[in-house]
Design an enzyme around this catalytic site. Structure first.
Site, PDB file in Angstrom:
ATOM      1  N   LYS A  75       0.719  -1.273  -0.106  1.00  0.00           N
ATOM      2  CA  LYS A  75       0.111   0.010   0.121  1.00  0.00           C
ATOM      3  C   LYS A  75       0.886   1.201   0.079  1.00  0.00           C
ATOM      4  CE  LYS A  75      -4.335  -1.405   1.199  1.00  0.00           C
ATOM      5  NZ  LYS A  75      -5.781  -1.288   2.137  1.00  0.00           N
ATOM      6  N   LYS A 113      -6.813 -11.555  -8.330  1.00  0.00           N
ATOM      7  CA  LYS A 113      -8.091 -11.531  -7.511  1.00  0.00           C
ATOM      8  C   LYS A 113      -9.130 -10.567  -8.012  1.00  0.00           C
ATOM      9  CE  LYS A 113      -7.855  -9.077  -3.243  1.00  0.00           C
ATOM     10  NZ  LYS A 113      -8.394  -8.963  -1.776  1.00  0.00           N
ATOM     11  N   LYS A 169     -12.322  -4.623  -5.536  1.00  0.00           N
ATOM     12  CA  LYS A 169     -13.231  -3.596  -5.594  1.00  0.00           C
ATOM     13  C   LYS A 169     -12.391  -2.167  -6.024  1.00  0.00           C
ATOM     14  CE  LYS A 169     -13.253  -2.937  -0.594  1.00  0.00           C
ATOM     15  NZ  LYS A 169     -13.379  -4.065  -0.050  1.00  0.00           N
TER      16      LYS A 169
HETATM   17  P1  ATP Z   1      -9.518  -3.792  -2.129  1.00  0.00           P
HETATM   18  O1  ATP Z   1      -9.581  -3.719  -3.703  1.00  0.00           O
HETATM   19  O2  ATP Z   1      -9.800  -2.330  -1.270  1.00  0.00           O
HETATM   20  O3  ATP Z   1      -8.180  -4.318  -1.479  1.00  0.00           O
HETATM   21  P2  ATP Z   1     -10.913  -6.184  -1.812  1.00  0.00           P
HETATM   22  O4  ATP Z   1     -12.170  -5.996  -2.509  1.00  0.00           O
HETATM   23  O5  ATP Z   1      -9.567  -6.784  -2.092  1.00  0.00           O
HETATM   24  O6  ATP Z   1     -10.604  -4.486  -1.507  1.00  0.00           O
HETATM   25  P3  ATP Z   1     -11.006  -6.519   1.002  1.00  0.00           P
HETATM   26  O7  ATP Z   1     -11.730  -5.460   1.985  1.00  0.00           O
HETATM   27  O8  ATP Z   1      -9.193  -6.548   1.237  1.00  0.00           O
HETATM   28  O9  ATP Z   1     -11.418  -6.661  -0.381  1.00  0.00           O
HETATM   29  O10 ATP Z   1     -11.494  -7.842   1.668  1.00  0.00           O
HETATM   30  C1  ATP Z   1     -12.678  -8.008   2.517  1.00  0.00           C
HETATM   31  C2  ATP Z   1     -12.886  -9.573   2.363  1.00  0.00           C
HETATM   32  O11 ATP Z   1     -13.017 -10.275   1.345  1.00  0.00           O
HETATM   33  C3  ATP Z   1     -11.443 -10.387   2.999  1.00  0.00           C
HETATM   34  O12 ATP Z   1     -11.722 -11.221   3.844  1.00  0.00           O
HETATM   35  C4  ATP Z   1     -11.068 -11.147   1.731  1.00  0.00           C
HETATM   36  O13 ATP Z   1     -10.267 -12.164   1.980  1.00  0.00           O
HETATM   37  C5  ATP Z   1     -12.126 -11.236   1.010  1.00  0.00           C
HETATM   38  N1  ATP Z   1     -12.272 -11.179  -0.470  1.00  0.00           N
HETATM   39  C6  ATP Z   1     -11.503  -9.970  -1.386  1.00  0.00           C
HETATM   40  N2  ATP Z   1     -11.503 -10.404  -2.330  1.00  0.00           N
HETATM   41  C7  ATP Z   1     -11.810 -11.698  -2.660  1.00  0.00           C
HETATM   42  C8  ATP Z   1     -11.924 -12.379  -3.779  1.00  0.00           C
HETATM   43  N3  ATP Z   1     -11.581 -12.066  -5.040  1.00  0.00           N
HETATM   44  N4  ATP Z   1     -12.173 -13.699  -3.584  1.00  0.00           N
HETATM   45  C9  ATP Z   1     -12.413 -14.129  -2.306  1.00  0.00           C
HETATM   46  N5  ATP Z   1     -12.577 -13.795  -1.374  1.00  0.00           N
HETATM   47  C10 ATP Z   1     -12.056 -12.156  -1.450  1.00  0.00           C
END
Ligand code: ATP
Ligand code: LTN
Length: 338
Positions: free
Chosen positions: A119, A201, A204
């Site tokens: 980050k 992955k 968002k």
């Molecule tokens: P950012 O893009 O801001 O990193 P993110 O969409 O990756 O956000 P997080 O807020 O980091 O999501 O994660 C929230 C939860 O959702 C965590 O428990 C994470 O492991 C799960 N998660 C996020 N993206 C995925 C994915 N693509 N598949 C499965 N689990 C996910």
């Protein structure tokens, strides 16, 4: 036999950052599991909005995202009668314990966190101290509730490991104070990949909105995103190494229909990717429909939402303040007389 009734249910704590719209990845990978845990465990859930300001937020958008995420998680099935569900910034014990834990966390430990490294590279113009001490706030979240288990994705395992180390250190310096939390690895875990780059992955914060499906996306948008999803040139619906796009679509289809890979392969025998993508899109639309309908109801009812998060914050305060008081006493602070 009385033991079954008197046995304490294990405590689960988890949180998600309201940092943007909730995606199908968040839902299938994390939230859907939370819902299923509510009967078997004593669950406490939070929106980690204090964590979210480690990256600069626009105030109006931030407020919107928090309320949207709260209503959406209720719509996904968090039952506030069973599981206190609160907004982190409304429970002051979190910031208080985080400060104390900062003084029991080493600079070197925080420096090793890969999320901090990632980050700070991504937001090079704002490498603030909050981004650095993010893991001690996360440790406070977990340790305040004496959580036995913490459902987290792979990206958060290192932070959980640090929480355990901080807890062990504090317990060792004083006397047993914190339960040492374990990671909870769901039996049926799902890692959902980007529809545009299935080696990454689904996230968002992806700049390409076609890479992710938001839980609140309109049916037409969901269908369009699936129709344009990256696949391969084999034109055969089967799961195999190297077929990342198809594997991902099969994974999504399996999560929302309950079918196994073998059943999916059979269903699409002799059919092309066009039919398959439409089927996945339609299954996702149908799966999300009731959630979207409940979300529309909750988001109209601001008073109800306020009642839920206020009630959640009160319950969370009362549980967490017991831990905080113990900690403060052990450290040697003068007890408050008011
Ligand atoms: P950012 O893009 O801001 O990193 P993110 O969409 O990756 O956000 P997080 O807020 O980091 O999501 O994660 C929230 C939860 O959702 C965590 O428990 C994470 O492991 C799960 N998660 C996020 N993206 C995925 C994915 N693509 N598949 C499965 N689990 C996910
Ligand atoms: N850092 C986590 C969100 C989070 C969390 C927690 C998860 C904040 N506090 C406590 C589990 C337990 C994330 O970004 N996914």
């Amino acid at each position: 036999m009385e033991t079954a009734n008197t046995e304490r249910k294990k405590v689960i704590f988890s949180a998600i950052q309201p940092s943007g719209t909730i995606t199908l990845g968040n839902y299938l990978g994390a939230l859907k599991n939370w819902i299923h845990l509510q009967d078997e465990y004593s669950c406490i859930f939070a929106l980690a909005d204090l964590h979210t300001i480690t990256v600069r937020q626009d105030p109006a958008k931030f407020r919107h995202n928090v309320l949207e995420a709260y209503a959406l998680l209720l719509a996904c099935g968090i039952d506030t009668e069973k599981s206190p569900f609160f907004i982190q910034s409304q429970v002051c014990t979190h910031a208080q314990l985080a400060w104390i834990l900062n003084c029991y966390t080493q600079f070197g430990e925080l420096q090793r966190m890969t999320q901090f490294k990632d980050k700070s590279a991504k937001h090079a113009d704002n490498v603030n101290a909050g981004l650095f001490t993010y893991p001690s706030l996360m440790a406070a979240d977990i340790l305040l509730y004496q959580a036995d288990l913490v459902p987290v994705g792979a990206d958060q395992k290192q932070h959980l490991e640090l929480s355990r180390n901080i807890a062990e250190r504090f317990n060792g310096l004083y006397s047993p104070t914190f339960t040492i939390p374990d990671a909870y690895i769901p039996k049926q875990g799902a890692r959902i990949m980007s529809l545009k780059d299935p080696t990454k992955k689904m996230s968002k914060s992806d700049e390409n909105v076609n890479g992710y499906v938001a839980v609140l996306d309109k049916p037409d948008d969901i269908m369009r995103k699936f129709k344009r999803a990256i696949t391969d040139s084999e034109a055969c619906v089967r799961s195999a190494e190297g077929k990342d796009g198809v594997n991902n679509l099969m994974g999504i289809y399996s999560c929302v229909t309950g079918l196994t890979n073998e059943q999916i392969e059979k269903e699409f025998e002799g059919k092309g990717y066009g039919d398959f993508k439409i089927a996945v899109g339609e299954a996702v639309v149908e799966h999300l429909r009731p959630i979207q309908e409940r979300y529309a109801d909750y988001s109209k009812n601001k008073d109800y939402l306020e009642k839920c998060y206020t009630d959640g914050a009160q319950k969370a305060f009362s549980i967490s303040n017991r831990t905080l008081s113990k900690v403060m006493k052990k450290v040697g602070f003068i007890p408050k007389a008011f």
